[in-house]
Write an enzyme that holds these catalytic residues in place. Structure first.
Site, mmCIF file in Angstrom:
data_model
loop_
_atom_site.group_PDB
_atom_site.id
_atom_site.type_symbol
_atom_site.label_atom_id
_atom_site.label_comp_id
_atom_site.label_asym_id
_atom_site.label_seq_id
_atom_site.Cartn_x
_atom_site.Cartn_y
_atom_site.Cartn_z
ATOM 1 N N LYS A 67 75.142 16.301 25.600
ATOM 2 C CA LYS A 67 76.268 16.513 26.810
ATOM 3 C C LYS A 67 77.630 16.876 26.288
ATOM 4 O O LYS A 67 78.130 17.609 25.850
ATOM 5 C CB LYS A 67 75.892 15.249 27.631
ATOM 6 C CG LYS A 67 74.382 15.547 28.441
ATOM 7 C CD LYS A 67 74.075 14.162 29.123
ATOM 8 C CE LYS A 67 72.978 14.227 29.607
ATOM 9 N NZ LYS A 67 72.330 15.396 30.612
ATOM 10 N N ARG A 86 76.833 19.048 41.744
ATOM 11 C CA ARG A 86 77.293 18.206 40.672
ATOM 12 C C ARG A 86 78.181 19.008 39.858
ATOM 13 O O ARG A 86 77.829 20.320 39.434
ATOM 14 C CB ARG A 86 76.059 17.848 39.847
ATOM 15 C CG ARG A 86 76.320 16.769 38.808
ATOM 16 C CD ARG A 86 75.207 16.243 38.109
ATOM 17 N NE ARG A 86 74.845 17.122 37.205
ATOM 18 C CZ ARG A 86 73.919 16.693 35.966
ATOM 19 N NH1 ARG A 86 73.532 15.248 35.790
ATOM 20 N NH2 ARG A 86 73.655 17.434 35.241
#
Lengths: 421, 421
Positions: B243, B391
């Site tokens: 990430k 998101r």
């Protein structure tokens, strides 16, 4: 003419080169990068680089990751933008499993790919112990099994409060130890030190007769010779992606769970990628069908893609031919080494009997570490295994009989040079 | 002039561009490959490609693997042949751990790198449950924790015969549930759906007051803002390499074990690469010092090398500046979205309070799936999370305020277009 001179006579090399000329797998060598100035006899530790891999890695990194980004997790998503097709990383573990399955006599949905061999051993051990009758408390293994197999069993047993016994016996005593207290066997088909191959079919059958489950470690089997898990009725197996499958350093491992156990073998390492519908984001784990449930976390796509590309080397390979060539290479090596073994303190550890031999040949030598150091400096790349073992791996996809000849010539020079003290 | 016109007036963009001109991290953007025709707001799912990675992968594959072969496992081996130095893959996990440690407020020997986040959660849970007093049988977590955290706890509990209870409570009720029956908390600092950030320091302190161990999942924290594990007295943590650390799809995960627990936290997944001396090939597991014992099997060198190269991006980054920019980006996004949220059925899920915000902003929308599909087609690459969440992740290393402006402009067009049914 001494025995050595005869051994290295041009006529001997010519005969070997004639064998190579008739080798139906000879063309496979061109699919690998191999050192020009060395003979690489360590493919049983790290398989050589298939030439297709660097381009695949570059494509995955620059295009699939760099350009397509998150879209590569899914396939044919109508929302995708850009020219390249999405790469469906979600199903990459299954696609790799489908390539490994035929090499080990399995169905694709019996194979899961990902994690390390060690972690996969833990998954299988925990599942099989759960399935075994509770009064059976023994994990039977070989005293000289590869250490990580022993360590993973020790760790699991500690986690379970020490309720099991890890019983380690010599290989020759395995059969006599298939007793009523044994829950399962955890055995490596080919011994990493000696190259001795166990009789997987016979031991599996005898274990089953006595109500014992079997876990086979195929680290030195898969890709080295044909394995027929379903033909032998095996329960569980695990194997390595980076040895004879040539998937690259630390390549993802594979594991096998026979279809008949899919209803009863739990996945205690239950991660989101083994869920029946990962993006449902449910709060309770619900296993995917078949072996996919044993894919735990997000797959390491770069390493997995390298393995995927590497496996294409096997697409046109007849595994019976592979085995025949492997035996011919190891026979040739043992034969050429015989005069050296007669003169120097070399003890053959590998069985001469074909059915008991994997795809490596090992010798004990009192100065094995120093001998291997000299060999490596001369470009004969085998490896040393503690305490006194010289190990030479033969990969029928990329070795020729002439390579064997070169290797023995190098060994002779080192032993004659006596620079090993 | 409507509120939208004001919002997208040139003067607004100019003000944002002025902020970008003063951004001390602006130069970092040039170290990443980013789509030219899109705004990539999904770095909290898969970080963008650092430009240094493809060359590193090519070098590892072609040189370290292809040419140096097995010799790359060791460093400075005098027996090495060939021009290139050996690459010491054996210690690569430790070198990567040393790069992650300063990003999370840890010492290098408290961090282990390898395996997936899921598998590392299993390692930490099993160790911490073993350390907790036996009468404490509750694993306390959030009902909306990331599913794999819940699943791994469920799997471990099943393996241990169901002796534990996985107690799932809403985030707001965590503190009230730090009761005497709780063995440990398993909490994700930043909620993957809402972007809400828990107070790690306060919850850790309150847990410790009540004799409870803490495991923190830093999946959306590490690399997104400064984390100070040792400053807060954290016990255990786990995090994600792919990430905000930009290590590539499925990159190896990291885990943290505080030094004070090294004597008491067992490694139940005990593989040969966590052994104090792997090539001793001993029959009993003997753990390596520090967190290295949690490296289990052979590391996936290709994926790990990509992460290693990606982490160099952080070498000159001031994490306080990173946090300030992250908050400025998310503030800007929330502010620009306000007129849209007033007109369309968008509900801000992310806290406006800085201390409770990670590096993403989420909205609920009744047609979230269709809206995100349209956004992606327009090159606004956020993601949809079930059941109704839009998101948007912001990565201060490569996003500008002008990117935020472009993203909101795209969102406006999609919402105005009404093509979302």
């Amino acid at each position: 003419m001494t025995v050595f001179d005869r051994l290295f006579a041009d006529s001997t090399l010519s005969q070997l080169q004639e064998k190579d000329a008739r080798d139906p797998l000879a063309h496979k060598r061109a699919e690998f990068k191999l050192p020009e100035d060395a003979v690489y006899l360590d493919g049983n530790s790290l398989g050589a680089l298939p030439l297709s891999v660097p381009a695949r890695l570059a494509r995955v990194a620059e295009e699939e990751w760099g350009s397509q980004l998150i879209r590569s997790w899914t396939a044919n998503d109508s929302a995708s933008v850009g020219a390249a097709a999405a790469q469906d990383w979600m199903n990459l573990p299954d696609r790799v499993a489908a390539k490994i399955a035929p090499l080990i006599g399995a169905q694709a949905h019996e194979v899961a790919v990902g994690d390390s061999t060690s972690v996969n051993i833990f998954k299988l051990l925990s599942a099989a112990l759960h399935m075994a009758p509770p009064q059976r408390r023994v994990i039977l293994t070989e005293a000289d099994n590869f250490p990580t197999d022993l360590y993973m069993a020790q760790g699991l047993n500690a986690l379970l409060g020490g309720r099991y016994e890890l019983r380690t016996v010599p290989g020759a005593e395995l059969e006599a130890n298939l007793t009523d207290d044994v829950a399962l066997t955890l055995l490596t088909e080919v011994d990493y030190r000696t190259g001795r191959k166990l009789d997987l079919a016979s031991l599996t059958a005898k274990a089953h007769e006595r109500g014992i489950l079997t876990i086979w470690d195929l680290a030195h089997s898969a890709g080295a010779f044909p394995v027929d898990l379903n033909g032998t009725g095996a329960d569980f197996a695990v194997g390595c992606g980076y040895k004879f499958l040539n998937g690259g350093p630390g390549a993802p491992s594979f594991m096998f769970v026979a279809e008949r156990h899919h209803g009863s073998a739990p996945a205690f390492l239950s991660g989101w990628m083994g869920h029946a519908d990962p993006f449902e984001m449910a709060r309770e784990f619900s296993p995917a069908p078949g072996a996919r449930r044993y894919v735990v976390g997000t797959p390491m796509v770069l390493s997995l893609s390298a393995l995927d590309a590497a496996l294409d080397v096997f697409a046109d390979v007849d595994m019976a031919q592979l085995r025949a060539k492997s035996l011919s290479l190891t026979d040739t090596f043992i034969e050429l080494m015989e005069p050296l073994a007669a003169q120097y303190p070399l003890t053959l550890m590998t069985p001469r009997n074909h059915v008991q031999r994997g795809s490596q040949v090992s010798y004990q030598h009192p100065q094995a570490r120093a001998v291997m150091r000299q060999l490596i400096m001369r470009g004969i790349l085998g490896d040393f295994r503690t305490p006194d073992i010289l190990r030479f791996g033969f990969t029928p996809l990329y070795h020729s009989h002439a390579d064997v000849w070169r290797a023995v010539q190098g060994i002779r020079k080192v032993l004659e040079g006596g620079e090993t003290a």
